[in-house]
Design a protein around this motif. Structure first.
Motif, PDB file in Angstrom:
ATOM      1  N   ALA A 172       0.967  -1.113  -0.136  1.00 30.77           N
ATOM      2  CA  ALA A 172      -0.003  -0.175   0.101  1.00 30.77           C
ATOM      3  C   ALA A 172       0.883   1.333  -0.078  1.00 30.77           C
ATOM      4  CB  ALA A 172      -1.003   0.013   1.149  1.00 30.77           C
ATOM      5  N   LYS A 173       0.541   2.273  -0.735  1.00 30.37           N
ATOM      6  CA  LYS A 173       1.224   3.418  -1.047  1.00 30.37           C
ATOM      7  C   LYS A 173       0.651   4.691  -0.008  1.00 30.37           C
ATOM      8  CE  LYS A 173       3.757   1.516  -4.033  1.00 30.37           C
ATOM      9  NZ  LYS A 173       5.208   1.318  -3.943  1.00 30.37           N
ATOM     10  N   ASP A 174      -0.560   4.187   0.539  1.00 30.20           N
ATOM     11  CA  ASP A 174      -1.158   5.390   1.321  1.00 30.20           C
ATOM     12  C   ASP A 174      -2.067   4.678   2.409  1.00 30.20           C
ATOM     13  OD1 ASP A 174      -2.515   7.538   2.152  1.00 30.20           O
ATOM     14  OD2 ASP A 174      -3.348   8.165   0.375  1.00 30.20           O
ATOM     15  N   VAL A 175      -1.596   5.271   3.553  1.00 29.88           N
ATOM     16  CA  VAL A 175      -2.223   4.475   4.920  1.00 29.88           C
ATOM     17  C   VAL A 175      -3.571   5.414   5.323  1.00 29.88           C
ATOM     18  CG1 VAL A 175      -0.470   3.255   5.600  1.00 29.88           C
ATOM     19  CG2 VAL A 175      -0.955   5.485   6.384  1.00 29.88           C
ATOM     20  N   PHE A 176      -3.779   6.540   4.444  1.00 31.94           N
ATOM     21  CA  PHE A 176      -4.960   7.287   4.946  1.00 31.94           C
ATOM     22  C   PHE A 176      -5.177   7.966   6.339  1.00 31.94           C
ATOM     23  CE2 PHE A 176      -5.798   4.339   1.466  1.00 31.94           C
ATOM     24  CZ  PHE A 176      -6.117   5.044   0.442  1.00 31.94           C
ATOM     25  N   ARG A 177      -3.934   8.800   6.630  1.00 33.90           N
ATOM     26  CA  ARG A 177      -4.125   9.250   7.858  1.00 33.90           C
ATOM     27  C   ARG A 177      -4.504   8.620   9.057  1.00 33.90           C
ATOM     28  NH1 ARG A 177      -5.053  15.554   5.607  1.00 33.90           N
ATOM     29  NH2 ARG A 177      -3.922  15.117   4.001  1.00 33.90           N
ATOM     30  N   PRO A 178      -4.021   7.344   9.462  1.00 32.31           N
ATOM     31  CA  PRO A 178      -4.583   6.818  10.666  1.00 32.31           C
ATOM     32  C   PRO A 178      -4.009   7.601  11.780  1.00 32.31           C
ATOM     33  CG  PRO A 178      -2.540   5.613   9.857  1.00 32.31           C
ATOM     34  CD  PRO A 178      -2.994   6.379   8.786  1.00 32.31           C
ATOM     35  N   THR A 179      -5.069   7.525  12.775  1.00 29.61           N
ATOM     36  CA  THR A 179      -4.861   8.359  14.023  1.00 29.61           C
ATOM     37  C   THR A 179      -4.879   7.532  15.443  1.00 29.61           C
ATOM     38  OG1 THR A 179      -5.682  10.266  13.007  1.00 29.61           O
ATOM     39  CG2 THR A 179      -5.790  10.159  15.337  1.00 29.61           C
ATOM     40  N   MET A 180      -3.722   7.590  16.166  1.00 26.40           N
ATOM     41  CA  MET A 180      -3.797   7.015  17.477  1.00 26.40           C
ATOM     42  C   MET A 180      -4.245   7.806  18.418  1.00 26.40           C
ATOM     43  SD  MET A 180      -0.634   5.335  19.335  1.00 26.40           S
ATOM     44  CE  MET A 180      -0.060   4.324  18.077  1.00 26.40           C
ATOM     45  N   ILE A 181      -5.380   7.525  19.431  1.00 26.89           N
ATOM     46  CA  ILE A 181      -6.184   8.308  20.066  1.00 26.89           C
ATOM     47  C   ILE A 181      -5.676   7.865  21.314  1.00 26.89           C
ATOM     48  CG2 ILE A 181      -8.169   8.774  21.052  1.00 26.89           C
ATOM     49  CD1 ILE A 181      -8.089   9.179  17.899  1.00 26.89           C
ATOM     50  N   HIS A 182      -5.450   9.374  22.066  1.00 23.60           N
ATOM     51  CA  HIS A 182      -4.807   9.383  23.419  1.00 23.60           C
ATOM     52  C   HIS A 182      -3.513   9.248  23.708  1.00 23.60           C
ATOM     53  CE1 HIS A 182      -9.070   9.535  23.919  1.00 23.60           C
ATOM     54  NE2 HIS A 182      -9.390   8.263  24.256  1.00 23.60           N
ATOM     55  N   THR A 183      -2.759   8.228  23.308  1.00 25.20           N
ATOM     56  CA  THR A 183      -1.291   8.099  23.304  1.00 25.20           C
ATOM     57  C   THR A 183      -0.718   8.710  24.666  1.00 25.20           C
ATOM     58  OG1 THR A 183      -0.979  10.101  22.334  1.00 25.20           O
ATOM     59  CG2 THR A 183      -1.206   8.303  20.828  1.00 25.20           C
ATOM     60  N   GLN A 184      -1.405   7.985  25.843  1.00 25.37           N
ATOM     61  CA  GLN A 184      -0.914   8.532  27.137  1.00 25.37           C
ATOM     62  C   GLN A 184       0.465   7.999  27.591  1.00 25.37           C
ATOM     63  OE1 GLN A 184      -1.975  11.011  28.967  1.00 25.37           O
ATOM     64  NE2 GLN A 184      -3.645  11.461  27.589  1.00 25.37           N
ATOM     65  N   ILE A 185       0.571   6.752  27.466  1.00 26.43           N
ATOM     66  CA  ILE A 185       1.789   6.312  27.846  1.00 26.43           C
ATOM     67  C   ILE A 185       2.561   5.323  26.693  1.00 26.43           C
ATOM     68  CG2 ILE A 185       2.683   4.219  29.640  1.00 26.43           C
ATOM     69  CD1 ILE A 185      -0.445   4.481  30.685  1.00 26.43           C
ATOM     70  N   ILE A 186       3.527   6.378  26.040  1.00 29.11           N
ATOM     71  CA  ILE A 186       4.022   5.956  24.732  1.00 29.11           C
ATOM     72  C   ILE A 186       5.429   6.116  25.039  1.00 29.11           C
ATOM     73  CG2 ILE A 186       4.467   6.551  22.569  1.00 29.11           C
ATOM     74  CD1 ILE A 186       1.817   5.456  23.147  1.00 29.11           C
ATOM     75  N   ARG A 187       6.336   5.130  24.684  1.00 27.85           N
ATOM     76  CA  ARG A 187       7.872   5.396  24.681  1.00 27.85           C
ATOM     77  C   ARG A 187       8.147   6.074  23.656  1.00 27.85           C
ATOM     78  NH1 ARG A 187       6.593  -0.282  24.073  1.00 27.85           N
ATOM     79  NH2 ARG A 187       7.589  -0.247  22.183  1.00 27.85           N
ATOM     80  N   PRO A 188       9.329   6.906  23.929  1.00 31.26           N
ATOM     81  CA  PRO A 188       9.913   7.922  22.800  1.00 31.26           C
ATOM     82  C   PRO A 188       9.985   7.487  21.643  1.00 31.26           C
ATOM     83  CG  PRO A 188      10.807   8.205  25.028  1.00 31.26           C
ATOM     84  CD  PRO A 188      10.052   7.064  25.106  1.00 31.26           C
ATOM     85  N   GLU A 189      10.541   6.240  21.596  1.00 31.72           N
ATOM     86  CA  GLU A 189      10.787   5.668  20.092  1.00 31.72           C
ATOM     87  C   GLU A 189       9.757   5.180  19.311  1.00 31.72           C
ATOM     88  OE1 GLU A 189      10.965   1.814  22.605  1.00 31.72           O
ATOM     89  OE2 GLU A 189      11.584   3.915  23.025  1.00 31.72           O
ATOM     90  N   GLN A 190       8.697   5.145  20.182  1.00 29.70           N
ATOM     91  CA  GLN A 190       7.225   4.940  19.292  1.00 29.70           C
ATOM     92  C   GLN A 190       6.873   5.979  18.353  1.00 29.70           C
ATOM     93  OE1 GLN A 190       5.018   3.262  22.905  1.00 29.70           O
ATOM     94  NE2 GLN A 190       4.466   1.553  21.414  1.00 29.70           N
ATOM     95  N   PHE A 191       7.043   7.218  19.065  1.00 22.37           N
ATOM     96  CA  PHE A 191       6.628   8.352  18.094  1.00 22.37           C
ATOM     97  C   PHE A 191       7.268   8.248  16.779  1.00 22.37           C
ATOM     98  CE2 PHE A 191       5.432  10.236  22.312  1.00 22.37           C
ATOM     99  CZ  PHE A 191       4.157  10.451  21.960  1.00 22.37           C
ATOM    100  N   SER A 192       8.573   7.971  16.811  1.00 21.16           N
ATOM    101  CA  SER A 192       9.344   7.989  15.654  1.00 21.16           C
ATOM    102  C   SER A 192       8.889   6.959  14.618  1.00 21.16           C
ATOM    103  CB  SER A 192      10.806   7.610  15.857  1.00 21.16           C
ATOM    104  OG  SER A 192      11.523   8.591  16.480  1.00 21.16           O
ATOM    105  N   GLU A 193       8.529   5.590  15.157  1.00 26.05           N
ATOM    106  CA  GLU A 193       7.786   4.517  14.182  1.00 26.05           C
ATOM    107  C   GLU A 193       6.520   5.012  13.969  1.00 26.05           C
ATOM    108  OE1 GLU A 193       8.118   0.267  16.151  1.00 26.05           O
ATOM    109  OE2 GLU A 193       8.532   1.623  17.926  1.00 26.05           O
ATOM    110  N   MET A 194       5.830   5.879  14.550  1.00 24.97           N
ATOM    111  CA  MET A 194       4.580   6.590  14.250  1.00 24.97           C
ATOM    112  C   MET A 194       4.951   7.583  12.930  1.00 24.97           C
ATOM    113  SD  MET A 194       2.645   7.162  17.849  1.00 24.97           S
ATOM    114  CE  MET A 194       1.276   8.019  17.194  1.00 24.97           C
TER     115      MET A 194
END
Length: 574
Positions: A401-423
């Motif tokens: 797939a070339k486009d994932v159509f702007r998926p959104t992760m709601i709340h993201t309260q307890i996220i490890r810093p590297e996960q933001f880079s993966e997102m």
């Protein structure tokens, strides 16, 4: 000084006269009712930058036909103003684009306006008192089968942080089904009659992704239900007949009061779809509502109404799909990779739990991409975030797939810093809930320990990862007070006065982006909302002071004076 002020006023008037238009200052309502209206003599925060990252502040703005037709210096704007233009003198006040709430539940909020409010209770006796008072006031409207419903209690404010039980609610009635909902919306309590109506007995197993509370040492239900067990019960509740259109109007007026001109209904089933289309078709719906259809149980709604996919029909459109992957961190049901801090002898290995299997989430992702629709996923814990990120990685690798159509992760309260880079690599947008810092920051420190508790709502980590993060209040969890949310992201102070990680603070301008330009991007509306530029919709707010210049500690005291939706005044504090 007085002479200088007089000279400045004369100079301003001459400038406007020289451009061919005579200033006729009127009220904001009269100005907006004219063929065109000019806002001047204040700070127009356009939410565009000058190329160096600094915000562009304009001197004047022209609105015509519900759109912004000019913005810039007074001279530039007046050149485009016609003879019928009216003028609103800001008198030093500030204009911003209308706020965009990036995750909300307007129909749920509307319905809470007709049920008992438990947000201030601090004891079981108070719960009984509030519910009994509400019952006496509304008993004449109730028909057989109607429920008595309350919303907003928080066990963290109750003795020993315990939830009520069916015995507490049975003190109110054993013949009327009673349900009270936790402030998070993820759990609640039923009386004996409600348990009976829901078919919950000692033989009922816990559903996948949910839990039924039990009497100590037995399988007998104690009235407490959480996550999927609770949500299955709420579908059976029936409250006395009320005008849903009237409730939606009351709800939208509350959003307008806080400067919000676009909001969401983030879990739409047939019932919510019917409520919103009825309000839209009647003309009562004035606020723009983006609906996200429950993918697990109501996907057919989006398929049947493809014409509404990112196309408003009387202020209501379908923006995509919604799924839940975990629960609430303050309720200790969010799914973590490392255990919660044990409380009161609880299991020291307990990490919360998922709602769906990895395979189910992958199927949801595959379906949403195939339909070309955004997928919004409730993820509070880092394990839930891993599941969502990995599902997209796997599906993209399999399908190309070339486009994932702007998926959104709601709340993201307890996220490890590297996960933001993966997102960022996947293309996932974090929609964040910074007001958790104030409302439950102290609880998070207890539940998570200092290392994780300090970095909840890590907005600056999202910013540094290059993400177009957005903000929300998850209303009706808390009121849709966007200025309070901005203050929380900038200051990061808990109710007990604890300073959570200062490294996760963001500037006021970066916080404002989350509720304007970034939020417009999340809902595919960046071409006509989110900033004050010619050609964009005239959704704007007038504030009593400039958030960019007030002391950060005073941000939540900034007042919304007027809210304008498509060139019409929809709220005024004056």
């Amino acid at each position: 000084m007085k002479k200088i002020c007089i000279l400045l006023c004369i100079f301003t008037a001459l400038c406007f006269s020289a451009c061919g238009s005579k200033i006729r200052d009127v009220s904001i309502n009269d100005a907006l009712n004219a063929d065109s209206s000019v806002f001047y003599n204040g700070s127009i925060v356009t939410m565009t930058d000058d190329g160096t990252g600094k915000p562009v502040i304009a001197e004047a703005l022209l609105v015509s036909g519900g759109k912004i037709t000019a913005v810039g210096s007074k001279e530039e704007v007046l050149k485009k103003a016609g003879s019928g233009t009216m003028f609103f003198n800001l008198e030093g006040k500030t204009i911003l684009p209308g706020f965009i709430d990036a995750h909300s539940h307007i129909t749920a909020y509307a319905q809470t306006l007709s049920i008992a409010q438990l947000g201030q209770v601090t004891s079981f006796d108070e719960i009984v008192e509030v519910m009994e008072t509400f019952l006496k006031a509304n008993e004449s409207k109730m028909k057989p089968g109607d429920w008595l419903v309350g919303f907003g209690y928080d066990n963290n404010n109750l003795p020993d942080k315990k939830h009520p039980t069916k015995e507490i609610l049975d003190r109110i009635s054993t013949t009327i089904p009673i349900s009270i909902t936790h402030a998070s919306g993820h759990m609640g309590v039923l009386n004996s009659k409600a348990l009976e109506v829901c078919g919950i007995t000692a033989d009922t197993p816990d559903p996948q992704g949910g839990k039924i509370g039990r009497e100590p040492g037995t399988t007998e239900p104690d009235g407490y239900v959480e996550e999927q067990a609770f949500m299955a019960c709420t579908a059976k509740t029936k409250i006395p007949d009320v005008s849903m259109n009237e409730l939606i109007v009351r709800a939208q007026n509350a959003y307008f009061q806080y400067g919000i001109t676009t909001t969401q209904d983030a879990r739409v089933f047939e019932k919510e779809f019917g409520m919103l289309t009825a309000a839209a078709d009647s003309g009562d719906l004035k606020i723009d509502v983006v609906g996200y259809v429950d993918l697990k149980d109501a996907a057919s709604l989006a398929l049947e109404h493809r014409d509404m996919h990112n196309v408003y029909k009387n202020h209501f459109k379908i923006g995509g799909y919604k799924i839940y992957l975990d629960g609430s961190p303050q309720g200790r049901t969010a799914w973590l990779t490392e255990p919660y801090v044990p409380l009161n002898g609880s299991d020291p290995s307990y990490c919360g739990y998922p709602v769906h299997t990895d395979e189910e989430v992958e199927d949801f992702v595959r379906f949403s991409i195939g339909e070309g629709m955004s997928l919004h996923a409730h993820c509070n814990g880092d394990a839930a975030a891993d599941q969502f990120i990995n599902a997209f990685k796997k599906v993209v690798a399999e399908t190309g797939a070339k486009d994932v159509f702007r998926p959104t992760m709601i709340h993201t309260q307890i996220i490890r810093p590297e996960q933001f880079s993966e997102m960022a690599e996947v293309g996932i947008i974090p929609s964040m809930f910074p007001a958790h810092v104030w409302y439950w920051g102290d609880v998070h420190l207890e539940n998570l320990g200092e290392a994780r508790g300090m970095i909840v709502s890590a907005v600056n980590s999202a910013r540094k990862a290059g993400l177009k993060y957005t903000f929300h209040q998850d209303t009706p969890v808390i009121p849709p007070n966007m200025m309070e949310t901005i203050w929380c992201a900038v200051e990061r102070i808990t109710k007990n006065g604890v300073q959570l990680a200062a490294s996760e603070k963001v500037s006021v301008y970066d916080a404002l982006k989350a509720v304007t330009v970034n939020a417009a991007h999340e809902i595919w509306e960046e071409n006509f909302k989110g900033s004050l530029e010619p050609g964009k919709i005239a959704d704007l707010i007038v504030l009593d002071s400039n958030p960019l210049t007030v002391p950060p500690e005073n941000l939540r005291d900034v007042k919304i004076l007027h809210t304008v939706k498509e060139g019409s005044l929809v709220f005024s504090a004056e």
